[in-house]
Enzyme design. Sequence first.
Site, mmCIF file in Angstrom:
data_model
loop_
_atom_site.group_PDB
_atom_site.id
_atom_site.type_symbol
_atom_site.label_atom_id
_atom_site.label_comp_id
_atom_site.label_asym_id
_atom_site.label_seq_id
_atom_site.Cartn_x
_atom_site.Cartn_y
_atom_site.Cartn_z
ATOM 1 N N CYS A 1 46.341 46.437 27.073
ATOM 2 C CA CYS A 1 45.551 47.762 27.049
ATOM 3 C C CYS A 1 45.916 48.701 28.074
ATOM 4 C CB CYS A 1 43.733 47.379 27.150
ATOM 5 S SG CYS A 1 43.083 46.688 25.770
ATOM 6 N N ARG B 1 42.294 42.233 18.721
ATOM 7 C CA ARG B 1 42.658 41.336 20.028
ATOM 8 C C ARG B 1 41.736 40.465 20.308
ATOM 9 N NH1 ARG B 1 45.448 44.793 24.350
ATOM 10 N NH2 ARG B 1 45.583 42.458 25.052
ATOM 11 N N ASP C 1 33.872 44.394 30.843
ATOM 12 C CA ASP C 1 34.010 44.549 29.314
ATOM 13 C C ASP C 1 32.989 44.746 28.432
ATOM 14 O OD1 ASP C 1 36.561 41.468 29.885
ATOM 15 O OD2 ASP C 1 36.547 43.695 30.275
ATOM 16 N N LYS D 1 37.799 34.785 24.270
ATOM 17 C CA LYS D 1 39.326 35.205 24.393
ATOM 18 C C LYS D 1 39.684 34.799 25.871
ATOM 19 C CE LYS D 1 40.250 39.700 25.059
ATOM 20 N NZ LYS D 1 41.264 39.837 26.130
ATOM 21 N N ASN D 2 38.980 35.270 26.756
ATOM 22 C CA ASN D 2 39.362 35.196 28.059
ATOM 23 C C ASN D 2 39.189 33.842 28.836
ATOM 24 O OD1 ASN D 2 40.000 37.623 27.686
ATOM 25 N ND2 ASN D 2 38.209 38.783 28.934
ATOM 26 N N ARG E 1 47.573 48.396 35.825
ATOM 27 C CA ARG E 1 47.273 46.950 35.983
ATOM 28 C C ARG E 1 48.135 46.352 36.938
ATOM 29 N NH1 ARG E 1 44.154 45.733 31.377
ATOM 30 N NH2 ARG E 1 43.666 43.680 32.348
HETATM 31 C C1 EPZ Z 1 40.552 39.883 33.282
HETATM 32 O O1 EPZ Z 1 41.531 40.733 33.365
HETATM 33 C C2 EPZ Z 1 40.219 40.059 31.666
HETATM 34 N N1 EPZ Z 1 41.132 39.649 30.766
HETATM 35 C C3 EPZ Z 1 39.653 41.462 31.363
HETATM 36 O O2 EPZ Z 1 39.338 41.618 30.219
HETATM 37 C C4 EPZ Z 1 38.559 41.710 32.492
HETATM 38 O O3 EPZ Z 1 38.051 43.058 32.400
HETATM 39 C C5 EPZ Z 1 38.728 41.539 33.987
HETATM 40 O O4 EPZ Z 1 39.309 40.333 34.068
HETATM 41 C C6 EPZ Z 1 37.710 41.835 34.877
HETATM 42 O O5 EPZ Z 1 36.442 40.876 34.576
HETATM 43 C C7 EPZ Z 1 41.321 38.358 30.685
HETATM 44 O O6 EPZ Z 1 40.904 37.550 31.198
HETATM 45 C C8 EPZ Z 1 42.627 38.091 29.638
HETATM 46 P P1 EPZ Z 1 41.510 41.429 37.393
HETATM 47 P P2 EPZ Z 1 42.394 40.779 34.732
HETATM 48 O O7 EPZ Z 1 42.668 40.915 37.850
HETATM 49 O O8 EPZ Z 1 42.642 39.359 35.228
HETATM 50 C C9 EPZ Z 1 42.898 44.954 40.034
HETATM 51 C C10 EPZ Z 1 39.338 42.449 27.939
HETATM 52 O O9 EPZ Z 1 38.804 43.316 27.328
HETATM 53 N N2 EPZ Z 1 44.011 44.172 40.160
HETATM 54 O O10 EPZ Z 1 40.127 40.805 37.789
HETATM 55 O O11 EPZ Z 1 43.451 41.592 34.357
HETATM 56 C C11 EPZ Z 1 42.986 45.442 38.592
HETATM 57 O O12 EPZ Z 1 43.769 46.724 38.459
HETATM 58 C C12 EPZ Z 1 39.780 42.254 29.253
HETATM 59 O O13 EPZ Z 1 39.011 41.233 27.585
HETATM 60 C C13 EPZ Z 1 44.977 44.530 41.506
HETATM 61 O O14 EPZ Z 1 44.829 45.566 42.081
HETATM 62 O O15 EPZ Z 1 41.592 41.291 35.717
HETATM 63 C C14 EPZ Z 1 41.746 45.732 38.224
HETATM 64 O O16 EPZ Z 1 41.389 47.047 38.790
HETATM 65 C C15 EPZ Z 1 40.184 43.704 29.684
HETATM 66 N N3 EPZ Z 1 45.920 43.837 41.701
HETATM 67 C C16 EPZ Z 1 40.919 44.782 39.005
HETATM 68 O O17 EPZ Z 1 41.470 44.252 39.887
HETATM 69 C C17 EPZ Z 1 46.183 42.351 40.992
HETATM 70 O O18 EPZ Z 1 47.049 41.755 41.090
HETATM 71 C C18 EPZ Z 1 40.321 43.650 38.143
HETATM 72 O O19 EPZ Z 1 41.407 43.250 37.600
HETATM 73 C C19 EPZ Z 1 45.384 41.934 39.996
HETATM 74 C C20 EPZ Z 1 44.217 42.923 39.677
#
Ligand code: EPZ
Length: 421
Positions: A119, A402, A310, A25-26, A124
């Site tokens: 979610c 999802r 995840d 998915k990701n 986020r």
């Molecule tokens: C991706 O989300 C995945 N989703 C998530 O999977 C996964 O948990 C996550 O990466 C971490 O591996 C998809 O790929 C569609 P991040 P993403 O930006 O990109 C903070 C699932 O269950 N952050 O690495 O949103 C954020 O708040 C989903 O399949 C900022 O602070 O993850 C979080 O605490 C859930 N500012 C951390 O970084 C930003 O601008 C990780 O976020 C961006 C992120």
Amino acid sequence: MNDRQKLIVNGGRRLEGELRVHGAKNSALPLLSAAVLAHGETVLHNCPALTDVDAACRILTHIGCKCRRSGDTVTVDAANVFGSEIPDNLMREMRSSIVFLGAMLGRMGRCRLSFPGGCDLGSRPIDLHISALRQMGARIGEEHGFLECDAGKGLHGAKIVLSFPSVGATENILLAAVTAKGETEIHNAAREPEIADLSDYLNKCGAKIRGAGESVIVVDGVERLEPCEHSVIPDRIAAGTYICAAMITHGELILTHCRPDHMNGFLQVLEAMGARIYTYGGGKMYITGKKRLNAPPTVRTMPYPGFPTDIQAPFTALCTTAEGTSVFVETIFENRFRHVPELVRLGASIKTEGRVCVVQGVRRLSGAKVCAAELRGGAALVVAALAAEGTSEISGLQYIDRGYECLEGVLRSVGADIKRV
Ligand code: EPZ
């Protein structure tokens, strides 16, 4: 439709058999966004049948792409993209819609979208996305919950240092950089396999990306990208979830079409617990956990290649019946223990305090009515219900669907007593 459905699970059946792992998915989601950049028809094989993928296709259609699915192949014709706005209702369907921003800035030079939904794992933020794109020349206004983005005279390369190796921010920067003028460097880039998959697709379209999968990625901007065919990598999180389901029932599984090399952060913990894992070539692995596993003392979620956040929820479920006590530290998201109260209803012994949760292994769980509140937490409830004595009812399937292709069908095919009503 699926928010009125529920799963009925009669626990206690050992899972044994062979499962095929669906496409990630990701990876599919950023790849669908990247297709906007290619002037023609992209063909994506091994694309999972998930509601998030459907939502991404609705966004693509809304901006003028032609999307169609036949089996696990999704075709996206982006020859005549005309729209540059993603309506609020489509943005709210999933958090990862934000990854359309980089691609639409690259292709259209402008984009208007509302803050992403998705979610509820805590706030986020998208500050890392915004500040990086501004460094590349994008003008981004934020008002009334909308982002008004404009690439002005076109995006240009920049040296970007991410304060956190954000997956989504790394993807958005790549999508904006491949057709920007000049060179972009991304420092402290996310190293998840999905980043390398996106880079492979973009390079096949004519992009010049080096270092994807490492902490420093360099992109030389090119004029134009042409479409290509690509196969989505296997879903390491779905694979890990199936393994948790098999292990909690003291079963054994053969997984096909998977990538064990993407799963070391998780597999090494399982081995330390007493599971036996054998990996063969050609995307095949065998895992068995015939007896009660030993609880892992501490599990800390980390960016790749560490233990994936995840898998934390399904893995917490597995540990509810392990021998001993485990301490989980969720370092990535601020609110990722929403499944815990529901696991307690199934008889688990868990205490949470902020980003820490302590799981005391119990001998057995007992069936109950529980409700999923987000995707991976919902999968955790299914894992626990498979081991719980008696009957469990799990609602909130709109979350589970999802990220998992027909989870009940997959589990039933290896012996689970589970059905959707
Ligand atoms: C991706 O989300 C995945 N989703 C998530 O999977 C996964 O948990 C996550 O990466 C971490 O591996 C998809 O790929 C569609 P991040 P993403 O930006 O990109 C903070 C699932 O269950 N952050 O690495 O949103 C954020 O708040 C989903 O399949 C900022 O602070 O993850 C979080 O605490 C859930 N500012 C951390 O970084 C930003 O601008 C990780 O976020 C961006 C992120």
